[in-house]
Design an enzyme around this catalytic site. Structure first.
Site, short mmCIF file in Angstrom:
data_model
loop_
_atom_site.label_atom_id
_atom_site.label_comp_id
_atom_site.label_asym_id
_atom_site.label_seq_id
_atom_site.Cartn_x
_atom_site.Cartn_y
_atom_site.Cartn_z
CB CYS A 160 -86.31 26.31 8.21
SG CYS A 160 -86.58 26.94 9.88
CG HIS B 71 -90.82 24.31 7.78
ND1 HIS B 71 -89.82 23.37 7.67
CD2 HIS B 71 -90.54 25.05 8.89
CE1 HIS B 71 -88.97 23.52 8.68
NE2 HIS B 71 -89.37 24.53 9.43
CD GLU C 106 -90.93 21.28 5.00
OE1 GLU C 106 -90.28 21.15 6.05
OE2 GLU C 106 -90.81 22.26 4.24
N GLY D 211 -100.08 -7.81 5.90
CA GLY D 211 -99.95 -6.37 6.04
C GLY D 211 -99.61 -5.73 4.70
CB VAL D 212 -99.56 -2.15 3.63
CG1 VAL D 212 -99.20 -1.39 2.36
CG2 VAL D 212 -100.97 -1.80 4.07
#
Length: 525
Positions: free
Chosen positions: A86, A181, A183, A237-238
């Protein structure tokens, strides 16, 4: 000696697109290491990084403006393949002698690209075949400006009805530009194009895999800390959980985890964390019961930002006290992940991502001379989860819905009291339990309950009750930047409401939040 998993690497220059981190995640998914840097890097920095290829991201600026960002000239002199996406294609075209102009017709959304010329980037990649036999690609466009003349030695590879130069290529130099794009998932063959660029054109070998990342991280931790001891704030948490497991694998009992029970956790969460990491995995954990201390500090405070700062301050105080009591600890571990690093990187140009302060531990006392260990700082969240699975952590724990750092402190609206937290914990547990039973938990991105500090009249048996109100909240989102409220079935919502009101003495009404983001935020505070 571990294999060098950073040997083949892609450099992504960020021109400000909302999709830039997605580009990096897509490259990582191909098994190749990459880093994301602001566009204004120096030649020396690029040389030192020694990339196998370079990707120029999209961005909101216009290349027709004199002071708009440009890629360093060295990008096109480094002798490695370059892919412009882009805005990245537009600046490549302009810098190499082509022309770009503003367009009165913005192209935003779905488009069909017709491949006109053979190119390695899209060879044998197609979604359909046109009436004339040319390959067609379904892509996602998001641009105003467009290339009107390509540089010398480039060819037009593909076009749309409104964008003649949708793909351009210089096969000899391995320079490619795509106006769309690749992605985003809307570009159906986008990942195949990125794979072609990264693996075939840049000739990268996929070495970036969970097992090899763990092996590399363990080796680096051992090299960094030697025989020293390390302290980690473990929240359950993770990020902190995966950090704990990596460190435990690397240094065993020389890791001390501090788990602070602030009274703002979910139902039974404190006991679950201690059972999992202490009893099951055998980590060395100090549990600090600090509910009274946190609630005392929060008394009388109803402003959300003040609540957040108070919770953060008290956590630092409690953690510091524990750290100071362990006199032989020389390293502090944190679960910093790559997006934290990107967002905290200040750029003199102002084009970099918004600066964000870390909330992992905060400032430690000046008398504590501790080094910092951040084994996850190269990893995106999805990579952290994959590594957690590889380390043996349970799927349900790693893929649990996000929970805010201040916990229930920002899900109890207004002043935080123990009574409110206890009611909210039980209501939230019922909501989550029912989501699992209805096979809905993994179909929504985030679900939770909010305590509203208002009373409502209710009827229970022959009596009248005047009790509290809770709101259920469930959203669907891809990136948490925007979100839609989840259209949960009415009978499901009715079942949750009945259970909460009948099983929890103190709640008389349940409402469902049907606000999207924007205009609302996902959390209420």
């Amino acid at each position: 000696m571990t294999e060098n998993i950073h040997k083949h690497r892609i450099l992504i220059l960020d021109f400000g697109s909302q999709y830039t981190q997605l580009v990096a995640r897509r490259v990582r998914e191909l098994g190749v290491y990459c880093e994301l840097w602001a566009w204004d890097v120096t030649e020396a920095q690029i040389r030192e990084f020694n990339p196998s290829g370079i990707i120029l991201s999209g961005g909101p600026e216009s290349t027709t403006e004199q002071d708009s960002p440009r890629a360093p000239d060295y990008v096109f002199q480094a002798g490695v393949p370059v892919l412009g996406v882009c805005y990245g294609m537009q600046t490549m075209a302009m810098q190499l002698g082509g022309k770009v102009q503003g367009s009165t017709q913005r192209e935003f959304g779905y488009a069909q690209v017709e491949v006109l010329t053979d190119s390695l980037l899209v060879r044998d990649i197609q979604d359909d075949i046109g009436t004339g036999g040319a390959p067609l690609l379904d892509v996602w466009m998001s641009h105003g400006d467009k290339v009107t003349a390509i540089p010398a030695d480039f060819v037009t590879v593909a076009s749309t009805e409104t964008c003649h130069f949708a793909i351009m290529a210089n096969e000899e130099k391995r320079f490619y530009g795509v106006q769309f794009h690749p992605e985003v998932t809307h570009t159906r063959q986008g990942q195949r194009m990125l794979e072609r660029f990264v693996l075939d054109i840049c000739r990268c070998t996929p070495l970036w895999t969970p097992a090899k990342i763990i092996e590399d991280a363990v080796a680096r931790i051992r090299e960094q800390v030697g025989n020293d001891r390390v302290i980690l704030g473990l929240s359950g948490g993770v990020d902190s959980s995966v950090t704990a497991m990596l460190l435990h694998r690397a240094i065993g009992e020389r890791l001390t985890c501090v788990f602070v029970d602030n009274g703002l956790l979910r139902l039974n969460e404190a006991s679950q964390v201690m059972e999992m990491f202490g009893d099951h995995y055998g980590l060395n954990i100090i549990a600090v019961p600090a509910e009274d201390r946190f609630l005392s500090a929060l008394a009388g405070i109803d402003d959300p930002e003040t609540k957040r700062k108070t919770i953060g301050r008290v956590f630092v105080e409690v953690f510091d006290e524990q750290a100071l009591s362990l006199s032989d600890v020389k390293w502090l571990a944190q679960g910093t992940i790559y997006p934290d690093v990107i967002e905290s990187a200040a750029s003199a140009t102002g084009k970099a991502h918004v600066i964000k302060s870390h909330h992992n531990v905060g400032g430690l006392p000046k008398e504590m001379k501790m080094g910092l260990v951040e084994p996850l700082k190269e990893l995106f969240k999805d990579e952290v989860r994959k590594i957690g699975l590889e380390l043996g952590l349970p799927y349900d724990m790693l893929y649990r819905h996000p929970f805010p750092g201040p916990g229930l402190g920002v899900r109890v609206l207004g002043e935080v009291k123990k009574e409110y937290c206890d009611l909210l914990r039980r209501a939230d547990a019922i909501f989550i339990e029912e989501l699992y039973k209805a096979d809905l938990y993994n179909k929504v991105s985030q679900a939770f309950t909010v305590f509203l500090p208002v009373r409502s009249v209710g009827v229970m048996g022959d009596g009248r009750k005047y009790d509290w109100v809770v709101s259920l909240r469930a959203v669907e989102t891809i990136d948490f930047m925007t979100a839609h409220w989840a259209h949960l079935p009415y009978d499901f919502l009715g079942r949750v409401s009945n259970r909460i009101i009948n099983e929890i003495d103190g709640i008389s009404r349940v409402v469902y939040d049907i606000s999207g983001k924007p205009p609302a935020t996902i959390e209420w505070e």
